[in-house]
Design a protein around this motif. Structure first.
Motif, mmCIF file in Angstrom:
data_model
loop_
_atom_site.group_PDB
_atom_site.id
_atom_site.type_symbol
_atom_site.label_atom_id
_atom_site.label_comp_id
_atom_site.label_asym_id
_atom_site.label_seq_id
_atom_site.Cartn_x
_atom_site.Cartn_y
_atom_site.Cartn_z
ATOM 1 N N LYS A 79 -2.883 2.679 93.725
ATOM 2 C CA LYS A 79 -1.396 2.025 93.813
ATOM 3 C C LYS A 79 -1.038 1.252 92.598
ATOM 4 N N GLU A 80 -0.879 -0.304 92.800
ATOM 5 C CA GLU A 80 -0.485 -0.874 91.689
ATOM 6 C C GLU A 80 -1.575 -1.090 90.719
ATOM 7 N N GLN A 81 -2.868 -0.765 90.871
ATOM 8 C CA GLN A 81 -3.664 -0.990 89.809
ATOM 9 C C GLN A 81 -4.034 0.335 89.298
ATOM 10 N N PHE A 82 -3.106 1.224 89.499
ATOM 11 C CA PHE A 82 -3.409 2.777 88.981
ATOM 12 C C PHE A 82 -3.663 2.732 87.445
ATOM 13 N N VAL A 83 -4.340 3.826 87.109
ATOM 14 C CA VAL A 83 -4.511 4.276 85.753
ATOM 15 C C VAL A 83 -4.095 5.634 85.528
ATOM 16 N N LEU A 84 -3.624 6.069 84.149
ATOM 17 C CA LEU A 84 -3.314 7.278 83.873
ATOM 18 C C LEU A 84 -4.450 8.239 83.533
ATOM 19 N N ASP A 85 -4.244 9.479 83.584
ATOM 20 C CA ASP A 85 -5.254 10.517 83.217
ATOM 21 C C ASP A 85 -5.650 10.110 81.663
ATOM 22 N N GLU A 86 -6.760 10.138 81.327
ATOM 23 C CA GLU A 86 -6.908 9.667 79.990
ATOM 24 C C GLU A 86 -6.187 10.465 78.853
ATOM 25 N N GLN A 87 -6.061 11.954 79.057
ATOM 26 C CA GLN A 87 -5.521 12.654 77.911
ATOM 27 C C GLN A 87 -3.829 12.468 77.948
ATOM 28 N N VAL A 88 -3.260 12.040 79.275
ATOM 29 C CA VAL A 88 -1.905 11.795 79.332
ATOM 30 C C VAL A 88 -1.765 10.619 78.828
ATOM 31 N N ASP A 89 -2.721 9.531 78.910
ATOM 32 C CA ASP A 89 -2.327 8.031 78.366
ATOM 33 C C ASP A 89 -2.458 8.295 76.874
ATOM 34 N N THR A 90 -3.419 9.073 76.560
ATOM 35 C CA THR A 90 -3.527 9.310 74.940
ATOM 36 C C THR A 90 -2.455 9.786 74.354
ATOM 37 N N LEU A 91 -1.627 10.802 74.875
ATOM 38 C CA LEU A 91 -0.489 11.518 74.603
ATOM 39 C C LEU A 91 0.671 10.631 74.260
ATOM 40 N N ILE A 92 0.768 9.845 75.618
ATOM 41 C CA ILE A 92 2.034 8.899 75.344
ATOM 42 C C ILE A 92 1.949 7.814 74.377
ATOM 43 N N LYS A 93 0.689 7.333 74.417
ATOM 44 C CA LYS A 93 0.465 6.312 73.268
ATOM 45 C C LYS A 93 0.631 6.712 72.102
ATOM 46 N N LEU A 131 5.240 5.961 82.424
ATOM 47 C CA LEU A 131 5.856 5.307 81.231
ATOM 48 C C LEU A 131 5.360 3.808 81.323
ATOM 49 N N ALA A 132 5.960 3.230 82.047
ATOM 50 C CA ALA A 132 5.937 1.779 82.493
ATOM 51 C C ALA A 132 4.484 1.190 82.331
ATOM 52 N N ARG A 133 3.751 1.937 83.105
ATOM 53 C CA ARG A 133 2.257 1.726 83.243
ATOM 54 C C ARG A 133 1.459 2.023 81.884
ATOM 55 N N CYS A 134 1.806 2.803 81.287
ATOM 56 C CA CYS A 134 1.106 3.265 79.894
ATOM 57 C C CYS A 134 1.329 2.422 78.824
ATOM 58 N N LEU A 135 2.485 2.047 78.826
ATOM 59 C CA LEU A 135 3.118 1.297 77.625
ATOM 60 C C LEU A 135 3.587 -0.294 77.972
ATOM 61 N N GLY A 136 3.908 -0.376 79.273
ATOM 62 C CA GLY A 136 4.577 -1.882 79.476
ATOM 63 C C GLY A 136 3.404 -3.091 79.040
ATOM 64 N N SER A 137 2.498 -2.838 79.523
ATOM 65 C CA SER A 137 1.320 -4.115 79.167
ATOM 66 C C SER A 137 1.221 -4.302 77.754
ATOM 67 N N THR A 138 1.254 -3.334 77.016
ATOM 68 C CA THR A 138 0.759 -3.223 75.361
ATOM 69 C C THR A 138 1.732 -3.351 74.702
ATOM 70 N N GLU A 139 3.218 -2.700 74.940
ATOM 71 C CA GLU A 139 4.132 -2.596 73.940
ATOM 72 C C GLU A 139 5.426 -3.224 74.620
ATOM 73 N N GLY A 140 5.312 -3.837 75.916
ATOM 74 C CA GLY A 140 6.650 -4.503 76.318
ATOM 75 C C GLY A 140 6.952 -5.695 75.803
ATOM 76 N N PRO A 141 8.291 -6.206 76.412
ATOM 77 C CA PRO A 141 8.915 -5.671 77.475
ATOM 78 C C PRO A 141 9.562 -4.513 77.015
#
Length: 217
Positions: free
Chosen positions: A108-122, A141-151
Motif C-alpha cells: 500500500k502506501e509504503q510500496f516501491v516500484l519494480d527496479e527496472q521501471v523505477d530506473t526508466l522513469i527516473k 509517477l508520484a511514488r517514483c519522482l515525488g519524494s526526490t523531485e517534488g513537488p
C-alpha cells in the motif's frame, strides 16, 4: 520522434487497461508519432479470470508476453530498452501497475516500484524527456519522482488516490476526464482517464490532449 508506451500486461485486473492503451495508440497515430511498447520480462503477480473476476491460482503468465497481446507487434523487454532510444514516455493505467510494475497491492502506501521501471522513469526525467501518465500511471509517477523531485503537479478525479499522492509531495488538481494538467517545469502531463469517467469518447479527449501536449515539451 519515438515515444515509449509502458505496459503491465493485458487486462485491467492483472495488466494494462486496454482501452487507455488503445486510445494512446490512436492519439500517437493521429499525430504521426512513432512509438515502441515496453514491458518487463518477468512473472506476472497473478492471473485474473476477467469473466468472473476471480484469481486463477494455478495459472502463471509473463508480463511481457501478456503485454504483447496489445503491443501491435512493436514491443521490447524493458531491460532491452535504452533511454537514448526514447524521446518521451507514456504510462497508461490498469491494476497491473500495482501488481506487476510495483508492489502496491502488498505494501500500500509504503510500496516501491519494480527496479527496472523505477530506473526508466527516473532516467527519462533526469534526461529532461517528457512523461505522460493516466489513471494508475499517475500514482506510479508520484511514488517514483515525488519524494526526490517534488513537488510535482499531477491530477486526479473524484478524489481518487488524493491522499496517497499528497503523501508523496504532489500538488493535486481535480480534473475532468477530457482535461489535462501540464507540469511544464518537470515536463509531465497527466489526465484522469478512467479515474474520471467510464465514457470512452470523453476519455479520448483527455488522452488526445495529453499526447499533443507531450509533443510540445
Amino acid at each position: 520522434m519515438r515515444i515509449g508506451v509502458l505496459l503491465s500486461g493485458c487486462g485491467i485486473g492483472d495488466g494494462s487497461q486496454i482501452e487507455e492503451v488503445i486510445l494512446t495508440y490512436l492519439a500517437l497515430d493521429k499525430y504521426k508519432v512513432d512509438y515502441i511498447c515496453i514491458a518487463p520480462n518477468k512473472k506476472q503477480f497473478h492471473t485474473v479470470n476477467h469473466l468472473d473476476e476471480q484469481i486463477e491460482p494455478k495459472e502463471e503468465r509473463n508480463v511481457l508476453i501478456e503485454s504483447a497481446r496489445i503491443g501491435r507487434g512493436k514491443i521490447r523487454a524493458l531491460d532491452h530498452i535504452h533511454v537514448e532510444e526514447l524521446d518521451g514516455l507514456i504510462i497508461p493505467g490498469g491494476i497491473g501497475l500495482f501488481k506487476n510494475l510495483s508492489n502496491y497491492v502488498m505494501d500500500k502506501e509504503q510500496f516501491v516500484l519494480d527496479e527496472q521501471v523505477d530506473t526508466l522513469i527516473k532516467c527519462m526525467h533526469q534526461s529532461q524527456k517528457p512523461i505522460g501518465a493516466m489513471c494508475g500511471g499517475i500514482v506510479l509517477l508520484a511514488r517514483c519522482l515525488g519524494s526526490t523531485e517534488g513537488p510535482l503537479n499531477l491530477c486526479t478525479s473524484h478524489g481518487a488516490y488524493k491522499q496517497l499522492l499528497e503523501m508523496n509531495h504532489i500538488i493535486v488538481e481535480e480534473l475532468e476526464a477530457d482535461e489535462i494538467l501540464v507540469d511544464t517545469y518537470h515536463k509531465i502531463v497527466t489526465t484522469p482517464a478512467f479515474l474520471g469517467t467510464q465514457d470512452l469518447y470523453k476519455m479520448m479527449g483527455g488522452v488526445d490532449k495529453l499526447v499533443k501536449a507531450l509533443l510540445t515539451l
